[in-house]
Write an enzyme that holds these catalytic residues in place. Structure first.
Site, short mmCIF file in Angstrom:
data_model
loop_
_atom_site.label_atom_id
_atom_site.label_comp_id
_atom_site.label_asym_id
_atom_site.label_seq_id
_atom_site.Cartn_x
_atom_site.Cartn_y
_atom_site.Cartn_z
N HIS A 1 0.86 -1.13 -0.03
CA HIS A 1 0.12 0.11 -0.04
C HIS A 1 0.73 1.07 0.14
O HIS A 1 0.95 1.82 -1.10
CB HIS A 1 -1.16 0.03 1.09
CG HIS A 1 -2.20 -1.26 1.17
ND1 HIS A 1 -3.34 -1.36 0.96
CD2 HIS A 1 -1.27 -2.18 2.52
CE1 HIS A 1 -3.32 -2.11 1.17
NE2 HIS A 1 -2.98 -3.18 1.98
O1 RIB Z 1 -5.49 0.03 4.87
C1 RIB Z 1 -3.98 -0.47 4.70
C2 RIB Z 1 -3.63 1.32 5.11
O2 RIB Z 1 -3.32 1.03 6.57
C3 RIB Z 1 -1.76 1.08 4.71
O3 RIB Z 1 -0.92 2.46 5.84
C4 RIB Z 1 -1.00 0.18 6.37
O4 RIB Z 1 0.01 0.25 6.55
C5 RIB Z 1 -2.26 0.48 7.77
O5 RIB Z 1 -1.85 2.05 8.18
#
Ligand code: RIB
Ligand code: CA
Length: 301
Positions: free
Chosen positions: A240
């Site tokens: 992500h």
């Molecule tokens: O949903 C994914 C996000 O939530 C990313 O930033 C992960 O590190 C968590 O913070």
């Protein structure tokens, strides 16, 4: 480009920070930490360990807010937030100033790269009314708009949400903070699950991690992938957060739509498209080019 990274490390945050440290186009003014994946204290410890791993004690770390919810994602990132890795403790600590004080004191313009719940940024906008004037733009990982799905052996995975079916973790953890950011008038670019679900790390990719730091990251990412294997029967985890930094370094990797994002009380994000809206929601990514960008920078450390 002068940037500040606001983060809740977190395995994918860790990869994002390391890649940013190796990006010659970035001048990282500081890292601010927020509770999210793990507690504020654990996120701060991890930010320091990540900098120590890269030999970058020159980058200051400032502690921000505890998680707005008694939530965590330790089941994804491990009890310590870095997959239980044995990376050494930093021999340096966070700075005495709080994150909002550091950000509020920024005089030259900068870009905010937000990788966790937006609690710090909402606090800044609430407490320092002049703060927005120094922020060129905000690029954040968060939200889900349901434009992408993929099938795994056990289910179809939709991009509207992850922690709950219709909301993504960072926004769900502090929806009010997200609303404050989206209504601030600061241009915001969103890297939602619609993008990060296209950036799954395969076994072959993991085996291709190179360099001292890259080889230290591989087992941590492999453990991070265990959650996806257990939940989806699919090897790898979605990478992500590095999408935020990759976009700042190479604007050609992602494409999306302009408009205005709204956030429900439960953290559901919706885009009303318009040609001149203050927000851009990315929905497409050159996944190979993105992962190459990350891997090339990890190999440089
Ligand atoms: O949903 C994914 C996000 O939530 C990313 O930033 C992960 O590190 C968590 O913070
Ligand atoms: Ca994060």
């Amino acid at each position: 480009m002068r940037i500040v990274i606001d983060t809740d490390p977190g395995v994918d945050d860790m990869v994002a920070i390391l890649a940013a440290l190796a990006e010659p186009g970035f001048d990282i003014a500081g890292i601010t930490t927020v509770g999210g994946n793990v507690s504020l204290a654990a996120a701060t410890r991890n930010a320091l360990r990540i900098l120590a791993m890269a030999g970058r004690d020159d980058v200051p770390v400032y502690m921000g807010a505890e998680s707005a919810l008694d939530a965590s994602a330790r089941h994804v990132h491990g009890e310590d937030g870095l997959g239980g890795c044995d990376w050494p403790e930093a021999t340096f600590g966070a700075k005495p100033s709080a994150a909002v004080s550091f950000l509020g004191g920024m005089r030259s313009r900068y870009t905010l790269a937000c990788l966790g719940p937006l609690t710090n940024i909402a606090g800044l906008l609430r407490e320092r009314l002049d703060a927005a004037a120094s922020i060129d733009r905000i690029v954040l990982m968060g939200g889900g708009f349901g434009t992408h799905s993929f099938s795994t052996p056990s289910r179809v995975v939709h991009s509207q949400g992850n922690v709950v079916p219709d909301a993504e973790f960072n926004i769900h953890t502090d929806p009010e903070a997200a609303r404050a950011v989206f209504s601030s008038g600061i241009p915001v670019t969103v890297m939602p699950l619609d993008v990060s679900h296209q950036t799954l790390v395969s076994r072959e990719r993991l085996d291709g991690l190179d360099g001292r730091v890259g080889r230290a990251v591989a087992p941590v990412l492999d453990r991070y992938g265990e959650f996806s294997r257990a939940r989806w029967g699919h090897h790898s985890g979605p990478l992500h957060d590095p999408n935020v930094l990759a976009h700042l370094a190479d604007g050609g990797l992602h494409e999306g739509q302009r408009g205005e994002v709204s956030v429900s009380a439960g953290g559901k994000t919706t885009l009303v498209e318009s040609a001149d809206g203050p927000h851009t929601v990315m929905t497409r990514v050159d996944a190979g080019g993105y992962l190459d960008w990350v891997w090339q920078r990890l190999a440089r450390l």
